[in-house]
Write a protein that holds these residues in place. Structure first.
Motif, PDB file in Angstrom:
ATOM      1  N   ASP A  68     -53.251 -19.365  10.359  1.00 37.93           N
ATOM      2  CA  ASP A  68     -52.178 -20.175  10.489  1.00 37.93           C
ATOM      3  C   ASP A  68     -51.352 -19.416  10.770  1.00 37.93           C
ATOM      4  OD1 ASP A  68     -50.731 -22.132  10.422  1.00 37.93           O
ATOM      5  OD2 ASP A  68     -51.530 -23.176   8.484  1.00 37.93           O
ATOM      6  N   GLN A  91     -53.245 -16.377   6.136  1.00 36.86           N
ATOM      7  CA  GLN A  91     -52.342 -15.981   7.227  1.00 36.86           C
ATOM      8  C   GLN A  91     -52.726 -15.651   8.108  1.00 36.86           C
ATOM      9  OE1 GLN A  91     -50.388 -11.774   5.710  1.00 36.86           O
ATOM     10  NE2 GLN A  91     -49.050 -13.016   6.303  1.00 36.86           N
ATOM     11  N   PHE A 143     -47.947 -20.990   8.568  1.00 39.31           N
ATOM     12  CA  PHE A 143     -47.758 -20.627   7.431  1.00 39.31           C
ATOM     13  C   PHE A 143     -47.794 -19.223   7.157  1.00 39.31           C
ATOM     14  CE2 PHE A 143     -50.424 -19.029   3.792  1.00 39.31           C
ATOM     15  CZ  PHE A 143     -48.594 -19.363   2.529  1.00 39.31           C
ATOM     16  N   ALA A 202     -41.699 -24.749  -2.626  1.00 36.93           N
ATOM     17  CA  ALA A 202     -42.679 -24.492  -2.129  1.00 36.93           C
ATOM     18  C   ALA A 202     -41.559 -22.180  -2.564  1.00 36.93           C
ATOM     19  CB  ALA A 202     -42.555 -24.137  -0.384  1.00 36.93           C
ATOM     20  N   HIS A 257     -45.672 -28.854  11.380  1.00 38.72           N
ATOM     21  CA  HIS A 257     -47.316 -28.112  11.624  1.00 38.72           C
ATOM     22  C   HIS A 257     -46.993 -27.337  13.200  1.00 38.72           C
ATOM     23  CE1 HIS A 257     -50.649 -26.951   9.356  1.00 38.72           C
ATOM     24  NE2 HIS A 257     -50.266 -25.388   9.832  1.00 38.72           N
ATOM     25  N   GLN A 280     -50.189 -24.699   1.215  1.00 35.71           N
ATOM     26  CA  GLN A 280     -51.220 -23.895   1.551  1.00 35.71           C
ATOM     27  C   GLN A 280     -49.946 -22.807   0.513  1.00 35.71           C
ATOM     28  OE1 GLN A 280     -50.000 -25.629   4.213  1.00 35.71           O
ATOM     29  NE2 GLN A 280     -50.998 -24.750   5.809  1.00 35.71           N
ATOM     30  N   PHE A 318     -45.746 -26.935   4.475  1.00 39.03           N
ATOM     31  CA  PHE A 318     -46.862 -25.692   4.302  1.00 39.03           C
ATOM     32  C   PHE A 318     -47.450 -26.234   2.163  1.00 39.03           C
ATOM     33  CE2 PHE A 318     -45.419 -24.264   7.948  1.00 39.03           C
ATOM     34  CZ  PHE A 318     -46.410 -24.046   8.607  1.00 39.03           C
ATOM     35  N   ALA A 373     -44.086 -19.169   7.654  1.00 37.64           N
ATOM     36  CA  ALA A 373     -43.342 -19.566   6.392  1.00 37.64           C
ATOM     37  C   ALA A 373     -42.728 -18.712   5.528  1.00 37.64           C
ATOM     38  CB  ALA A 373     -43.964 -20.851   6.512  1.00 37.64           C
TER      39      ALA A 373
END
Length: 210
Positions: free
Chosen positions: A107, A104, A110, A124, A28, A72, A69, A113
């Protein structure tokens, strides 16, 4: 003797879980710092594990991204589901735009991702597809209520994400403030009562976000 034997695998499971947690935390950090293309060897090195251990836990980069992620992605799907259930579809629509932009901006990892193309078999990707399907239903309801401009297409949310993604390069406090303002600007432009003719849709899909 039986007691001693049973304690060994328990200790191994604890060590394995500790390694896994450390890998996820380090991944991360690195994804946020350097993007999703960071070498897997760099993740293993910072986590203090061997590359073989990393690949044993996460056979592909995509599986690592998906796991890092997962929370999230699940939150995104929940935000959309709550918005779909809101009796006021315009309020639900505005909530989705604002919340996803805020996630967004908060992070950078994220953000990358969410905009990445993940294999469809990963959880995901399923969550992202589910969120998009829910958002499509929400846009239909907001249009039917006369609040969302008629020429908005669900894929336009990808333009929102792409625009907001550029903000994440700024410092965290600046990015969050700028993201809120951008979301407000965009939401205002989506109102049906002030709509003027737009160029045709760009033909984007989630698969274009790689």
């Amino acid at each position: 003797m039986n007691t001693e034997v049973s304690q060994v695998p328990t200790g191994l499971r604890v060590d394995a879980q500790a390694n896994r947690d450390r890998i996820l935390a380090v991944a991360h950090e690195l994804f946020a710092e350097r993007g999703l293309d960071v070498p897997m060897a760099a993740v293993a090195r910072r986590a203090g594990v061997g590359v073989a251990t990393l690949y044993r836990r996460f056979p592909t980069r995509e599986s690592l991204v998906s796991e890092v992620f997962a929370e999230q992605f699940g939150r995104c799907a929940s935000v959309v589901q709550d918005a779909v259930e809101d009796p006021d579809p315009w309020r639900g629509f505005c909530t989705v735009i604002g919340e996803v932009c805020a996630m967004q901006a908060a992070d950078r990892g994220f953000s990358a991702a969410f905009l990445a193309m993940l294999p469809p078999e990963l959880d995901a990707e399923e969550e992202r597809e589910r969120a998009f399907a829910g958002f499509a239903k929400l846009t239909d309801r907001a249009k039917a209520a006369g609040r969302l401009r008629a020429d908005f297409v669900p894929e336009d949310v990808i333009l929102v994400l792409m625009a907001n993604n550029g903000i994440t390069a700024e410092a965290a406090d600046v990015a969050e403030a700028a993201s809120r303002r951008l979301a407000a600007y965009l939401i205002d432009s989506f109102r049906a009562e002030r709509a003027s003719e737009l160029p045709p849709p760009a033909g984007l899909s989630l698969r274009d976000l790689d």
